[in-house]
Enzyme design. Structure first.
Site, PDB file in Angstrom:
ATOM      1  N   ARG A   1     -26.218 -24.775 -11.923  1.00  0.00           N
ATOM      2  CA  ARG A   1     -26.105 -24.612 -10.469  1.00  0.00           C
ATOM      3  C   ARG A   1     -27.451 -24.249  -9.850  1.00  0.00           C
ATOM      4  O   ARG A   1     -28.320 -23.659 -10.500  1.00  0.00           O
ATOM      5  CB  ARG A   1     -25.069 -23.549 -10.111  1.00  0.00           C
ATOM      6  CG  ARG A   1     -25.462 -22.110 -10.464  1.00  0.00           C
ATOM      7  CD  ARG A   1     -24.354 -21.131 -10.106  1.00  0.00           C
ATOM      8  NE  ARG A   1     -23.199 -21.342 -10.961  1.00  0.00           N
ATOM      9  CZ  ARG A   1     -22.042 -21.862 -10.517  1.00  0.00           C
ATOM     10  NH1 ARG A   1     -21.908 -22.192  -9.251  1.00  0.00           N
ATOM     11  NH2 ARG A   1     -21.028 -22.019 -11.337  1.00  0.00           N
TER      12      ARG A   1
ATOM     13  N   GLU B   1     -17.215 -16.790 -18.772  1.00  0.00           N
ATOM     14  CA  GLU B   1     -18.449 -16.454 -19.497  1.00  0.00           C
ATOM     15  C   GLU B   1     -19.199 -15.345 -18.772  1.00  0.00           C
ATOM     16  O   GLU B   1     -19.159 -15.242 -17.546  1.00  0.00           O
ATOM     17  CB  GLU B   1     -19.316 -17.705 -19.677  1.00  0.00           C
ATOM     18  CG  GLU B   1     -19.714 -18.396 -18.377  1.00  0.00           C
ATOM     19  CD  GLU B   1     -21.137 -18.099 -17.975  1.00  0.00           C
ATOM     20  OE1 GLU B   1     -21.786 -17.297 -18.649  1.00  0.00           O
ATOM     21  OE2 GLU B   1     -21.583 -18.669 -16.968  1.00  0.00           O
ATOM     22  N   ARG B   2     -19.884 -14.513 -19.561  1.00  0.00           N
ATOM     23  CA  ARG B   2     -20.483 -13.304 -19.011  1.00  0.00           C
ATOM     24  C   ARG B   2     -21.973 -13.467 -18.691  1.00  0.00           C
ATOM     25  O   ARG B   2     -22.560 -12.601 -18.045  1.00  0.00           O
ATOM     26  CB  ARG B   2     -20.322 -12.135 -20.000  1.00  0.00           C
ATOM     27  CG  ARG B   2     -18.896 -11.926 -20.486  1.00  0.00           C
ATOM     28  CD  ARG B   2     -17.900 -11.830 -19.348  1.00  0.00           C
ATOM     29  NE  ARG B   2     -18.192 -10.718 -18.464  1.00  0.00           N
ATOM     30  CZ  ARG B   2     -17.771 -10.653 -17.212  1.00  0.00           C
ATOM     31  NH1 ARG B   2     -17.076 -11.634 -16.687  1.00  0.00           N
ATOM     32  NH2 ARG B   2     -18.056  -9.606 -16.472  1.00  0.00           N
ATOM     33  N   GLU B   3     -22.603 -14.544 -19.150  1.00  0.00           N
ATOM     34  CA  GLU B   3     -24.049 -14.702 -18.929  1.00  0.00           C
ATOM     35  C   GLU B   3     -24.392 -14.776 -17.447  1.00  0.00           C
ATOM     36  O   GLU B   3     -25.427 -14.283 -17.009  1.00  0.00           O
ATOM     37  CB  GLU B   3     -24.540 -15.964 -19.646  1.00  0.00           C
ATOM     38  CG  GLU B   3     -24.515 -15.842 -21.152  1.00  0.00           C
ATOM     39  CD  GLU B   3     -24.550 -17.190 -21.847  1.00  0.00           C
ATOM     40  OE1 GLU B   3     -24.373 -18.213 -21.157  1.00  0.00           O
ATOM     41  OE2 GLU B   3     -24.736 -17.226 -23.058  1.00  0.00           O
TER      42      GLU B   3
ATOM     43  N   CYS C   1     -28.037 -22.669 -15.467  1.00  0.00           N
ATOM     44  CA  CYS C   1     -28.040 -23.909 -16.239  1.00  0.00           C
ATOM     45  C   CYS C   1     -27.153 -24.981 -15.628  1.00  0.00           C
ATOM     46  O   CYS C   1     -27.215 -26.138 -16.041  1.00  0.00           O
ATOM     47  CB  CYS C   1     -27.593 -23.638 -17.676  1.00  0.00           C
ATOM     48  SG  CYS C   1     -25.868 -23.159 -17.832  1.00  0.00           S
TER      49      CYS C   1
ATOM     50  N   THR D   1     -38.338 -18.457 -25.400  1.00  0.00           N
ATOM     51  CA  THR D   1     -38.342 -17.022 -25.716  1.00  0.00           C
ATOM     52  C   THR D   1     -37.777 -16.189 -24.575  1.00  0.00           C
ATOM     53  O   THR D   1     -38.032 -14.993 -24.489  1.00  0.00           O
ATOM     54  CB  THR D   1     -39.782 -16.542 -26.010  1.00  0.00           C
ATOM     55  OG1 THR D   1     -40.619 -16.878 -24.901  1.00  0.00           O
ATOM     56  CG2 THR D   1     -40.314 -17.168 -27.281  1.00  0.00           C
ATOM     57  N   GLY D   2     -37.033 -16.818 -23.678  1.00  0.00           N
ATOM     58  CA  GLY D   2     -36.467 -16.089 -22.546  1.00  0.00           C
ATOM     59  C   GLY D   2     -35.141 -15.436 -22.880  1.00  0.00           C
ATOM     60  O   GLY D   2     -34.766 -15.277 -24.045  1.00  0.00           O
ATOM     61  N   ALA D   3     -34.395 -15.072 -21.841  1.00  0.00           N
ATOM     62  CA  ALA D   3     -33.125 -14.372 -22.016  1.00  0.00           C
ATOM     63  C   ALA D   3     -32.114 -15.232 -22.766  1.00  0.00           C
ATOM     64  O   ALA D   3     -31.329 -14.725 -23.575  1.00  0.00           O
ATOM     65  CB  ALA D   3     -32.565 -13.978 -20.648  1.00  0.00           C
TER      66      ALA D   3
ATOM     67  N   ALA E   1     -32.770 -17.536 -25.023  1.00  0.00           N
ATOM     68  CA  ALA E   1     -33.163 -17.540 -26.430  1.00  0.00           C
ATOM     69  C   ALA E   1     -32.740 -16.246 -27.110  1.00  0.00           C
ATOM     70  O   ALA E   1     -32.299 -16.249 -28.270  1.00  0.00           O
ATOM     71  CB  ALA E   1     -34.674 -17.744 -26.555  1.00  0.00           C
TER      72      ALA E   1
END
Length: 445
Positions: A50, A115-117, A48, A193-195, A197
């Site tokens: 880079r 952040e872990r995402e 989101c 509806t992805g990761a 979401a």
């Protein structure tokens, strides 16, 4: 082999430029590898905030040509000029590539520190590259080590204990903007509806949100809510949901954008609305926040609101990354030494076997011949001991290249580093358009 990365991130340029660079650039790695470029392998990491592409090239002198070929392809796929792309992308080589990726994977270069995402996005980038056949053995090891380093940072420091993420900070901002901070009665519409979401749905459940609807431009909402709960929306039911919504959350990154006029045309009365846009390419019209009673939270808002982490935890995390970078570099150098040692041993073994055959031909299988063979093999082992030790020492000093050059000069050996096969990855669903339920968004992280 030489590592090269081209990086465009929120740390250096604005998010709008990052979004332009990322647009339609997902197939760059495959196209570059299919061209006459010196690039031997490539992995793309798009999140989101880079767009980064990691490459492997044969020699240092190939770096300029490799960079040029990547820039040319990104420009062709996005419609931007090569000058614009070149200016936006920062080049890194060798150890700088390693330390940067390890920092990124550990969340140290994120808008929300720790952040872990992003760690999951690094893993998915590797899986996708393996599935498409663009990852080399060295790049696989690089990304696998980055994932291990991220886990170590999470387990050994306080960075991961707070559970911060881009989504959580965005929801905190929405709470602050709300007249009623409770999420239990809010009507929420999620786009995508992805990761991302899926992560959003989990955090909403933690905040006791119940009235959650999901819209998917590609029709995947039913499958998404069947495993996560909520109400699936289609084009017909979306308008009614928007008319009564308190919170909109965009995380699809699709071409289906909610425009200002779409909201302005609704009969919402005096109902306040908070629109949270987490897609790099914007799910919501940026002018949406100009409407009366509408607040817009975007990635830039999240970056500005992200809390600073404790200096001690950051210092510990950076030490872990630095140690992992040094260890990876040492491993790479040792691999170069191993290849040289194997080549030298094969050469001396072939010479030894030729001489042993001469002894056997002259003396037959006699005790004297066996004595001579035993002595020759023992002498060969002794002669190889010092060159083997020196190979390890020079590798540790970063001088494996000197050792290889010496062997090539003295013995005429051609030494090639072994290329570890890239382990097979699972081809992700939703290869085009909006990701399938549970699959990663390209603009995540």
């Amino acid at each position: 082999m030489v590592l090269l990365s081209l990086v465009a991130s929120h740390s250096d340029i604005d998010l709008e430029t990052v979004a332009k660079i990322s647009a339609d650039a997902s197939q760059v790695a495959s196209v570059v590898l299919a061209s006459a470029s010196p690039v031997a392998g490539a992995i793309t990491l798009a999140t989101c905030n880079r767009y980064e592409i990691y490459c492997e090239v044969p020699r240092s002198e190939d770096v300029p040509a490799a960079r040029s070929s990547v820039i040319t392809q990104i420009a062709a796929s996005t419609g931007l000029s090569e000058e614009t792309v070149s200016t936006a992308l920062i080049s890194k080589t060798e150890s700088d590539v390693v330390s940067h990726l390890f920092s990124v994977g550990a969340g140290l270069d994120s808008a929300v520190i720790g952040e872990r995402e992003i760690a999951g996005q690094v893993r998915r980038a590797l899986n996708e590259a393996q599935a498409s056949g663009t990852a080399t053995g060295s790049l696989v090891r690089l990304f696998q080590t980055a994932s291990r380093t991220a886990k170590e940072v999470g387990s050994r420091t306080a960075l991961g204990s707070r559970g911060l993420s881009v989504v959580s900070v965005a929801l905190d901002l929405a709470t602050d903007l709300s007249i009623d901070p409770s999420w239990e009665t809010k009507n929420i519409v999620i786009f995508g509806t992805g990761a991302y979401a899926g992560a959003t749905m989990s955090l909403l459940r933690e905040r006791k949100a119940h009235n959650i609807s999901v819209f998917s431009a590609s029709g995947r909402a039913e499958a998404f809510v069947s495993t996560r709960g909520g109400t699936a929306l289609d084009e017909e039911s979306l308008e009614e949901a928007l008319a009564t919504a308190d919170i909109l959350i965009g995380c699809s990154g699709s071409d289906h954008r909610l425009m200002r006029d779409d909201i302005a045309a609704l009969d919402r009365g005096d109902r306040a609305l908070i629109a949270i846009d987490l897609a790099l390419t914007n799910d919501f019209d940026p002018s949406l926040g100009q409407l009366p009673g509408v607040d817009l939270v975007n990635l830039e808002s999240v970056r500005m609101a992200a809390p600073d982490e404790q200096a001690q935890a950051l210092h510990q995390a950076r030490e872990i990354v630095q140690d992992a970078t040094h260890a990876f570099a040492l491993e790479q150098r040792e691999r170069a030494a191993d290849a040289a040692i194997v080549a030298l041993r094969r050469h001396t073994q072939s010479v030894l076997e030729a001489e042993v055959e001469k002894v056997r031909a002259q003396h037959g299988c006699t005790a004297a011949a066996e004595e001579v063979e035993f002595a020759m093999r023992r002498m060969m082992r002794q002669l190889l001991h010092v060159p083997t030790v020196r190979a390890r020492e020079l590798a540790a000093e970063g001088r494996a290249g000197d050792y290889i050059d010496a062997l090539e000069t003295l013995y005429g050996l051609e030494i090639e580093l072994p290329a570890a096969p890239a382990s097979k990855g699972v081809c992700p669903a939703g290869a085009s358009g909006e990701p399938a339920a549970g699959e990663p968004l390209r603009q995540v992280g």
